[in-house]
Design a protein around this motif. Structure first.
Motif, PDB file in Angstrom:
ATOM      1  N   MET A 226      27.410  32.074  73.579  1.00 19.12           N
ATOM      2  CA  MET A 226      28.466  31.790  74.370  1.00 19.12           C
ATOM      3  C   MET A 226      29.598  31.225  73.358  1.00 19.12           C
ATOM      4  O   MET A 226      29.586  30.132  72.900  1.00 19.12           O
ATOM      5  N   ALA A 227      30.858  32.040  72.997  1.00 20.33           N
ATOM      6  CA  ALA A 227      31.806  31.747  72.192  1.00 20.33           C
ATOM      7  C   ALA A 227      32.676  30.396  72.963  1.00 20.33           C
ATOM      8  O   ALA A 227      32.856  30.410  73.844  1.00 20.33           O
ATOM      9  N   VAL A 228      32.886  29.372  72.138  1.00 19.69           N
ATOM     10  CA  VAL A 228      33.893  28.305  72.811  1.00 19.69           C
ATOM     11  C   VAL A 228      35.391  28.811  72.208  1.00 19.69           C
ATOM     12  O   VAL A 228      35.646  29.309  71.528  1.00 19.69           O
ATOM     13  N   VAL A 229      36.010  28.721  73.536  1.00 22.57           N
ATOM     14  CA  VAL A 229      37.423  28.850  73.473  1.00 22.57           C
ATOM     15  C   VAL A 229      38.387  27.791  73.230  1.00 22.57           C
ATOM     16  O   VAL A 229      38.207  26.832  73.958  1.00 22.57           O
ATOM     17  N   THR A 230      39.092  27.928  72.230  1.00 22.97           N
ATOM     18  CA  THR A 230      39.961  26.719  71.836  1.00 22.97           C
ATOM     19  C   THR A 230      41.416  27.047  72.667  1.00 22.97           C
ATOM     20  O   THR A 230      41.890  28.204  72.510  1.00 22.97           O
ATOM     21  N   ALA A 231      41.868  26.300  73.551  1.00 23.49           N
ATOM     22  CA  ALA A 231      43.023  26.274  74.155  1.00 23.49           C
ATOM     23  C   ALA A 231      44.094  26.196  73.153  1.00 23.49           C
ATOM     24  O   ALA A 231      44.030  25.383  72.289  1.00 23.49           O
ATOM     25  N   THR A 232      45.347  26.661  73.645  1.00 24.80           N
ATOM     26  CA  THR A 232      46.473  26.458  72.872  1.00 24.80           C
ATOM     27  C   THR A 232      47.687  26.218  73.645  1.00 24.80           C
ATOM     28  O   THR A 232      47.986  26.631  74.679  1.00 24.80           O
ATOM     29  N   PHE A 233      48.461  25.107  73.185  1.00 26.85           N
ATOM     30  CA  PHE A 233      49.559  24.716  73.965  1.00 26.85           C
ATOM     31  C   PHE A 233      50.775  25.065  73.165  1.00 26.85           C
ATOM     32  O   PHE A 233      50.939  24.474  71.847  1.00 26.85           O
ATOM     33  N   VAL A 234      51.503  25.920  73.462  1.00 30.96           N
ATOM     34  CA  VAL A 234      52.898  26.391  72.578  1.00 30.96           C
ATOM     35  C   VAL A 234      54.000  25.703  73.216  1.00 30.96           C
ATOM     36  O   VAL A 234      54.471  25.863  74.558  1.00 30.96           O
ATOM     37  N   TYR A 235      55.058  25.421  72.383  1.00 30.67           N
ATOM     38  CA  TYR A 235      56.135  24.694  72.641  1.00 30.67           C
ATOM     39  C   TYR A 235      57.170  25.204  71.675  1.00 30.67           C
ATOM     40  O   TYR A 235      56.854  25.858  70.588  1.00 30.67           O
TER      41      TYR A 235
ATOM     42  N   ILE B 219      52.192  13.936  72.528  1.00 29.06           N
ATOM     43  CA  ILE B 219      50.770  14.715  73.117  1.00 29.06           C
ATOM     44  C   ILE B 219      49.818  14.368  71.940  1.00 29.06           C
ATOM     45  O   ILE B 219      48.850  14.035  72.021  1.00 29.06           O
ATOM     46  N   GLU B 220      50.133  14.811  70.724  1.00 29.93           N
ATOM     47  CA  GLU B 220      49.376  14.747  69.603  1.00 29.93           C
ATOM     48  C   GLU B 220      48.887  13.441  69.284  1.00 29.93           C
ATOM     49  O   GLU B 220      47.823  13.031  68.734  1.00 29.93           O
ATOM     50  N   ARG B 221      49.747  12.338  69.509  1.00 31.96           N
ATOM     51  CA  ARG B 221      49.471  10.935  69.180  1.00 31.96           C
ATOM     52  C   ARG B 221      48.585  10.399  70.372  1.00 31.96           C
ATOM     53  O   ARG B 221      47.910   9.556  70.206  1.00 31.96           O
ATOM     54  N   ARG B 222      49.144  10.730  71.337  1.00 29.23           N
ATOM     55  CA  ARG B 222      48.666   9.770  72.743  1.00 29.23           C
ATOM     56  C   ARG B 222      47.520  10.353  73.742  1.00 29.23           C
ATOM     57  O   ARG B 222      46.878   9.861  74.478  1.00 29.23           O
ATOM     58  N   ILE B 223      47.679  11.868  73.754  1.00 27.70           N
ATOM     59  CA  ILE B 223      46.909  12.602  74.655  1.00 27.70           C
ATOM     60  C   ILE B 223      45.731  13.206  73.819  1.00 27.70           C
ATOM     61  O   ILE B 223      46.056  14.167  73.085  1.00 27.70           O
ATOM     62  N   PRO B 224      44.368  12.936  74.239  1.00 32.18           N
ATOM     63  CA  PRO B 224      43.297  13.515  73.531  1.00 32.18           C
ATOM     64  C   PRO B 224      42.720  14.670  74.024  1.00 32.18           C
ATOM     65  O   PRO B 224      41.573  15.246  74.387  1.00 32.18           O
ATOM     66  N   THR B 225      43.767  15.462  74.065  1.00 34.23           N
ATOM     67  CA  THR B 225      43.527  17.016  74.455  1.00 34.23           C
ATOM     68  C   THR B 225      42.509  17.831  73.234  1.00 34.23           C
ATOM     69  O   THR B 225      42.892  17.354  71.961  1.00 34.23           O
TER      70      THR B 225
ATOM     71  N   ALA C   8      49.948  20.717  83.372  1.00 36.85           N
ATOM     72  CA  ALA C   8      48.911  20.082  84.185  1.00 36.85           C
ATOM     73  C   ALA C   8      47.495  20.529  83.447  1.00 36.85           C
ATOM     74  O   ALA C   8      46.601  19.803  83.418  1.00 36.85           O
ATOM     75  N   LEU C   9      47.222  21.857  82.937  1.00 31.60           N
ATOM     76  CA  LEU C   9      46.316  22.169  82.345  1.00 31.60           C
ATOM     77  C   LEU C   9      45.577  21.337  81.144  1.00 31.60           C
ATOM     78  O   LEU C   9      44.716  20.768  80.707  1.00 31.60           O
ATOM     79  N   LEU C  10      47.041  20.935  80.303  1.00 29.35           N
ATOM     80  CA  LEU C  10      46.674  20.200  79.106  1.00 29.35           C
ATOM     81  C   LEU C  10      46.266  18.954  79.393  1.00 29.35           C
ATOM     82  O   LEU C  10      45.159  18.288  78.739  1.00 29.35           O
ATOM     83  N   LEU C  11      46.819  18.373  80.424  1.00 28.03           N
ATOM     84  CA  LEU C  11      46.276  16.930  80.817  1.00 28.03           C
ATOM     85  C   LEU C  11      45.018  17.043  81.453  1.00 28.03           C
ATOM     86  O   LEU C  11      44.066  15.980  81.171  1.00 28.03           O
ATOM     87  N   GLN C  12      44.688  17.991  81.898  1.00 24.22           N
ATOM     88  CA  GLN C  12      43.230  18.089  82.721  1.00 24.22           C
ATOM     89  C   GLN C  12      42.082  18.285  81.593  1.00 24.22           C
ATOM     90  O   GLN C  12      41.203  17.788  81.568  1.00 24.22           O
ATOM     91  N   ASP C  13      42.580  18.759  80.419  1.00 19.94           N
ATOM     92  CA  ASP C  13      41.939  19.034  79.343  1.00 19.94           C
ATOM     93  C   ASP C  13      41.510  17.667  78.533  1.00 19.94           C
ATOM     94  O   ASP C  13      40.692  17.466  77.878  1.00 19.94           O
ATOM     95  N   ALA C  14      42.461  16.587  78.826  1.00 12.89           N
ATOM     96  CA  ALA C  14      42.278  15.610  78.003  1.00 12.89           C
ATOM     97  C   ALA C  14      41.336  14.367  78.636  1.00 12.89           C
ATOM     98  O   ALA C  14      41.356  13.615  77.846  1.00 12.89           O
ATOM     99  N   GLY C  15      40.988  14.660  79.813  1.00 13.40           N
ATOM    100  CA  GLY C  15      40.033  13.748  80.451  1.00 13.40           C
ATOM    101  C   GLY C  15      40.393  12.463  80.849  1.00 13.40           C
ATOM    102  O   GLY C  15      41.660  12.114  80.702  1.00 13.40           O
ATOM    103  N   ARG C  16      39.721  11.584  81.624  1.00 16.76           N
ATOM    104  CA  ARG C  16      39.752  10.509  82.092  1.00 16.76           C
ATOM    105  C   ARG C  16      41.360  10.225  82.619  1.00 16.76           C
ATOM    106  O   ARG C  16      41.531  10.998  83.917  1.00 16.76           O
ATOM    107  N   PHE C  17      42.114   9.391  82.540  1.00 17.31           N
ATOM    108  CA  PHE C  17      43.329   9.042  83.041  1.00 17.31           C
ATOM    109  C   PHE C  17      44.253  10.266  83.061  1.00 17.31           C
ATOM    110  O   PHE C  17      44.814  10.637  84.173  1.00 17.31           O
ATOM    111  N   TRP C  18      44.159  10.869  82.169  1.00 11.40           N
ATOM    112  CA  TRP C  18      45.193  12.129  81.903  1.00 11.40           C
ATOM    113  C   TRP C  18      44.733  13.247  83.024  1.00 11.40           C
ATOM    114  O   TRP C  18      45.598  13.838  83.443  1.00 11.40           O
ATOM    115  N   GLN C  19      43.525  13.243  83.034  1.00 11.76           N
ATOM    116  CA  GLN C  19      42.793  14.152  83.809  1.00 11.76           C
ATOM    117  C   GLN C  19      43.360  14.126  85.512  1.00 11.76           C
ATOM    118  O   GLN C  19      43.736  14.953  86.195  1.00 11.76           O
TER     119      GLN C  19
END
Length: 138
Positions: A1-10, A24-30, A72-83
């Motif tokens: 099964m291939a791992v899908v890498t999520a992409t957040f585009v801004y 996001i890159e510094r503080r949110i462990p997505t 919301a999906l980005l935060l859910q991907d980051a785990g713990r508090f962010w989720q």
């Protein structure tokens, strides 16, 4: 099964958006790749320039979302508090309130901390003013 890498585009030409992406890159462990649409392969992601100009985008395989739904999906991907925060943002009443708030922020991003006058312009107007060969921030 291939791992899908999520992409957040801004929008990498918007200083406010870039400041948020840097946070996001510094503080949110997505695990998602955070990338400006100007450097993304939009065709491979199944996105259009217009979609990317209108809102941030989340793409993970067949899952696509924009605006606060993407956040919301980005935060859910980051785990713990962010989720928890991401799950709360996805709850119907919060989600319904998030869209008008997101739209207001997007429309006024040039007035927010880190914003510049160019943040308020669509890409076509930025290209006319600054040229399509103008250097872009990564």
């Amino acid at each position: 099964m291939a791992v899908v890498t999520a992409t957040f585009v801004y929008d990498g030409d918007c200083a406010f958006c870039t400041t948020c992406a840097e946070f996001i890159e510094r503080r949110i462990p997505t695990r998602a790749r955070v990338i400006p649409w100007q450097f993304a392969d939009l065709d491979a992601l199944g996105l259009t320039q217009q979609e990317c100009e209108e809102a941030v985008q989340w793409v993970a395989g067949s899952v696509r979302a924009s605006g606060p739904d993407a956040i919301a999906l980005l935060l859910q991907d980051a785990g713990r508090f962010w989720q928890v925060a991401g799950s709360a943002l996805a709850v119907a009443p919060v989600r319904l309130a998030a869209w008008p708030a997101y739209r207001w922020i997007a429309d006024h991003r040039h007035l927010l901390p880190g914003g510049t006058a160019a943040c308020s312009l669509p890409q076509a107007q930025r290209d006319l003013l600054f040229g399509t060969d103008a250097p872009r921030r990564p």
